[in-house]
Write a protein that holds these residues in place. Structure first.
Motif, PDB file in Angstrom:
ATOM      1  N   LEU A   1      19.643 -51.202  -7.666  1.00 51.74           N
ATOM      2  CA  LEU A   1      19.244 -50.335  -8.771  1.00 51.74           C
ATOM      3  C   LEU A   1      19.972 -48.999  -8.738  1.00 51.74           C
ATOM      4  O   LEU A   1      20.133 -48.348  -9.769  1.00 51.74           O
ATOM      5  CB  LEU A   1      17.730 -50.112  -8.748  1.00 51.74           C
ATOM      6  CG  LEU A   1      16.894 -51.218  -9.396  1.00 51.74           C
ATOM      7  CD1 LEU A   1      15.416 -51.017  -9.105  1.00 51.74           C
ATOM      8  CD2 LEU A   1      17.123 -51.265 -10.898  1.00 51.74           C
TER       9      LEU A   1
ATOM     10  N   VAL B   1      16.412 -56.679 -16.328  1.00 54.46           N
ATOM     11  CA  VAL B   1      15.864 -57.078 -15.033  1.00 54.46           C
ATOM     12  C   VAL B   1      15.515 -58.560 -15.107  1.00 54.46           C
ATOM     13  O   VAL B   1      14.704 -58.971 -15.936  1.00 54.46           O
ATOM     14  CB  VAL B   1      14.611 -56.247 -14.686  1.00 54.46           C
ATOM     15  CG1 VAL B   1      14.056 -56.661 -13.326  1.00 54.46           C
ATOM     16  CG2 VAL B   1      14.940 -54.754 -14.695  1.00 54.46           C
TER      17      VAL B   1
ATOM     18  N   GLU C   1      12.400 -57.449 -18.045  1.00 52.38           N
ATOM     19  CA  GLU C   1      12.360 -56.155 -18.727  1.00 52.38           C
ATOM     20  C   GLU C   1      13.770 -55.780 -19.158  1.00 52.38           C
ATOM     21  O   GLU C   1      14.746 -56.088 -18.471  1.00 52.38           O
ATOM     22  CB  GLU C   1      11.768 -55.082 -17.814  1.00 52.38           C
ATOM     23  CG  GLU C   1      11.506 -53.753 -18.490  1.00 52.38           C
ATOM     24  CD  GLU C   1      10.559 -52.837 -17.709  1.00 52.38           C
ATOM     25  OE1 GLU C   1      10.224 -51.766 -18.218  1.00 52.38           O
ATOM     26  OE2 GLU C   1      10.163 -53.223 -16.589  1.00 52.38           O
TER      27      GLU C   1
ATOM     28  N   LEU D   1      14.120 -46.930 -18.411  1.00 48.60           N
ATOM     29  CA  LEU D   1      13.622 -47.826 -17.367  1.00 48.60           C
ATOM     30  C   LEU D   1      13.220 -47.040 -16.123  1.00 48.60           C
ATOM     31  O   LEU D   1      12.157 -47.283 -15.532  1.00 48.60           O
ATOM     32  CB  LEU D   1      14.684 -48.859 -17.005  1.00 48.60           C
ATOM     33  CG  LEU D   1      14.183 -49.954 -16.058  1.00 48.60           C
ATOM     34  CD1 LEU D   1      13.541 -51.073 -16.867  1.00 48.60           C
ATOM     35  CD2 LEU D   1      15.308 -50.509 -15.205  1.00 48.60           C
TER      36      LEU D   1
ATOM     37  N   PRO E   1       9.123 -47.605 -15.867  1.00 45.82           N
ATOM     38  CA  PRO E   1       9.219 -49.074 -15.766  1.00 45.82           C
ATOM     39  C   PRO E   1       7.888 -49.697 -16.140  1.00 45.82           C
ATOM     40  O   PRO E   1       6.837 -49.241 -15.697  1.00 45.82           O
ATOM     41  CB  PRO E   1       9.559 -49.295 -14.289  1.00 45.82           C
ATOM     42  CG  PRO E   1       9.026 -48.077 -13.586  1.00 45.82           C
ATOM     43  CD  PRO E   1       9.203 -46.952 -14.555  1.00 45.82           C
TER      44      PRO E   1
ATOM     45  N   THR F   1       9.739 -54.774 -11.861  1.00 44.41           N
ATOM     46  CA  THR F   1      10.642 -53.622 -11.899  1.00 44.41           C
ATOM     47  C   THR F   1      10.110 -52.507 -11.017  1.00 44.41           C
ATOM     48  O   THR F   1      10.860 -51.884 -10.252  1.00 44.41           O
ATOM     49  CB  THR F   1      10.806 -53.115 -13.342  1.00 44.41           C
ATOM     50  OG1 THR F   1      11.164 -54.204 -14.195  1.00 44.41           O
ATOM     51  CG2 THR F   1      11.876 -52.052 -13.422  1.00 44.41           C
ATOM     52  N   ARG F   2       8.811 -52.259 -11.093  1.00 44.79           N
ATOM     53  CA  ARG F   2       8.223 -51.211 -10.255  1.00 44.79           C
ATOM     54  C   ARG F   2       8.335 -51.570  -8.769  1.00 44.79           C
ATOM     55  O   ARG F   2       8.537 -50.700  -7.922  1.00 44.79           O
ATOM     56  CB  ARG F   2       6.760 -50.983 -10.647  1.00 44.79           C
ATOM     57  CG  ARG F   2       6.603 -50.385 -12.045  1.00 44.79           C
ATOM     58  CD  ARG F   2       5.219 -49.777 -12.237  1.00 44.79           C
ATOM     59  NE  ARG F   2       4.175 -50.791 -12.272  1.00 44.79           N
ATOM     60  CZ  ARG F   2       3.743 -51.397 -13.381  1.00 44.79           C
ATOM     61  NH1 ARG F   2       4.290 -51.085 -14.544  1.00 44.79           N
ATOM     62  NH2 ARG F   2       2.786 -52.290 -13.348  1.00 44.79           N
TER      63      ARG F   2
END
Length: 337
Positions: A214, A226, A234, A241, A245, A250-251
Motif C-alpha cells: 500500500l 483492492v 473496494e 481510500l 477505507p 482494506t482497513r
C-alpha cells in the motif's frame, strides 16, 4: 471513451486438484494518462487479471467470461495474430522478475532492438540508436556502452530499468507493471516509482501498477482497486481510500503497515488465511477472516457507492446493516469457519 474498459472478467485454472477460480467478475476502467493500482495479498487475483487481458495465462488457465475493450477493441475476442502485434506495441509489460524475463544469452540491447524490429519499420542501426535513447530515458548510466552488456552484468534495479526501457520501446498507450519494485531496496524502489511517474507525465501513457504494498500505491497511483478472493473489494481515488477505507479488508491491510510513529508496538496482522479458490466461501470471500462479519455476508455482496468515485463490496455500507460483531452471530460463525 476510456482507454480500457473491462466488464465481468472471469478466469480459472484447471488443475489436477480441481478448478481454481482466480478472477471472478472483475470490472475495471482506466483513463488515458491514469495510474491505477491493483493491491491485495498474494493469490488475490491481481496478476492473473492483468495477464488475462493479454491472454498470457500459464498452462491450464482459461478466460471463462467477460469483455475487455482496449481502444475500442475487445482483447478477449481479438484474433491471436492481431493481439500478438498489439503486445509490446500499444501495450507494454514490465514483468515481476526481470532476471527470469530477460534472456540471459542475449545482450540487453539486442533484446530491445528485436522489439523495435518486430513492431517498427527500422533498420538495425536505427533500432540500436533507439535502444540507446531508451537507456538514457530510464537513466541507465553510459547507455551507449551498457547496451552491449548481458543481464547478469546489471544490478537488480538496473535490470528493472532495462525491462521498463523494453516495455516503452514502441511508446505504448498502456504499461502494465507487475510488482516492479519486488526484491529491490527502499532507495532503488523509490527511484523506480519516481521514474514511472515521470515517464507517465512525459509520454502520456496509462499505467496499471500491480503490488501488495500500500505504500507503493500511496506514492504512485491516482486510483486504487483492492482485490481479494478474485473480486474487487473496494475502489477509490488514492486520497479517498487512505482517508476513509470502507471495507474491513482494506482497513486490515492498512493496520498491518509498519508505522514509525508506533515503534515498539506489535503489528496487527489479518487473522486466518486466504480462501481456497477451488471452493471459495459463499458471499463475501473475506467473511471467514472478518472481525465484523455477520449473517448477511453469506449472501452475494452488492457493490455500494460511497461517492461517485468510491465503491465497496460490503454489507456494512447498507443503511439497514446492524452492527453485529463476529462473536455475536453463532450461525455465521458455524457456517464460515
Amino acid at each position: 471513451m476510456s482507454l480500457l474498459e473491462v466488464t465481468g472478467l472471469t478466469t480459472a485454472y484447471h488443475t489436477r486438484r480441481g478448478r481454481v477460480q482466480s478472477v471472478r467478475g472483475v470490472d475495471l476502467r482506466l483513463e488515458r494518462g491514469e495510474i491505477l493500482g491493483l493491491v491485495g495479498e498474494s493469490g488475490s487475483g491481481k496478476s492473473v487479471t492483468c495477464m488475462s487481458l493479454l491472454r498470457l495465462l500459464k498452462r491450464g488457465g482459461r478466460i471463462e467470461g467477460g469483455t475487455a475493450y482496449f481502444e475500442g477493441e475487445d482483447l478477449l475476442a481479438m484474433p491471436e495474430g492481431k493481439l500478438a502485434r498489439l503486445r509490446g506495441d500499444r501495450v507494454g509489460v514490465v514483468f515481476q522478475d526481470p532476471m527470469s524475463a530477460l534472456n540471459p544469452t542475449m545482450t540487453v540491447g539486442r533484446q530491445i532492438t528485436e522489439v523495435l524490429l518486430r513492431h517498427r519499420r527500422m533498420t538495425r542501426a536505427e533500432a540500436r540508436a533507439r535502444a540507446v535513447e531508451l537507456f538514457g530515458l530510464v537513466r541507465i548510466p553510459s547507455p551507449a556502452a551498457r547496451i552491449d552488456s548481458y543481464p547478469h552484468e546489471f544490478s537488480g534495479g538496473m535490470r528493472q530499468r532495462v525491462m521498463i526501457a523494453m516495455a516503452l520501446a514502441c511508446e505504448p498507450a498502456l504499461l502494465i507493471a507487475d510488482e516492479p519494485t519486488t526484491a529491490l531496496d527502499v532507495t532503488i524502489q523509490r527511484q523506480i516509482l519516481a521514474l514511472l511517474k515521470e515517464l507517465r507525465d512525459r509520454l502520456g501513457m496509462a499505467i496499471i501498477l500491480v503490488t501488495h504494498d500500500l505504500g507503493v500505491i500511496a506514492e504512485t497511483a491516482d486510483r486504487v482497486m483492492v482485490l481479494y478472493g478474485g473480486q474487487v473489494m473496494e475502489e477509490a481515488p488514492v486520497a479517498d481510500l487512505f482517508a476513509a477505507p470502507r471495507h474491513p479488508y482494506t482497513r486490515g491491510l492498512m493496520a498491518a503497515i509498519p508505522d514509525p510513529r508506533r515503534a515498539g508496538e506489535a503489528l496487527a496482522p489479518i487473522p486466518g488465511t486466504p480462501p481456497d479458490m477451488r471452493a471459495p466461501p459463499p458471499g463475501c470471500p473475506f467473511a471467514p477472516r472478518c472481525p465484523e462479519a455477520r449473517r448477511q455476508c453469506l449472501d452475494p455482496s452488492p457493490v455500494y457507492e460511497v461517492s461517485a468515485a468510491h465503491r465497496a463490496r460490503c454489507w456494512l455500507l447498507d443503511p439497514s446493516a446492524p452492527r453485529v460483531g463476529w462473536g455475536e452471530d453463532p450461525i455465521l460463525r458455524e457456517t464460515t469457519r
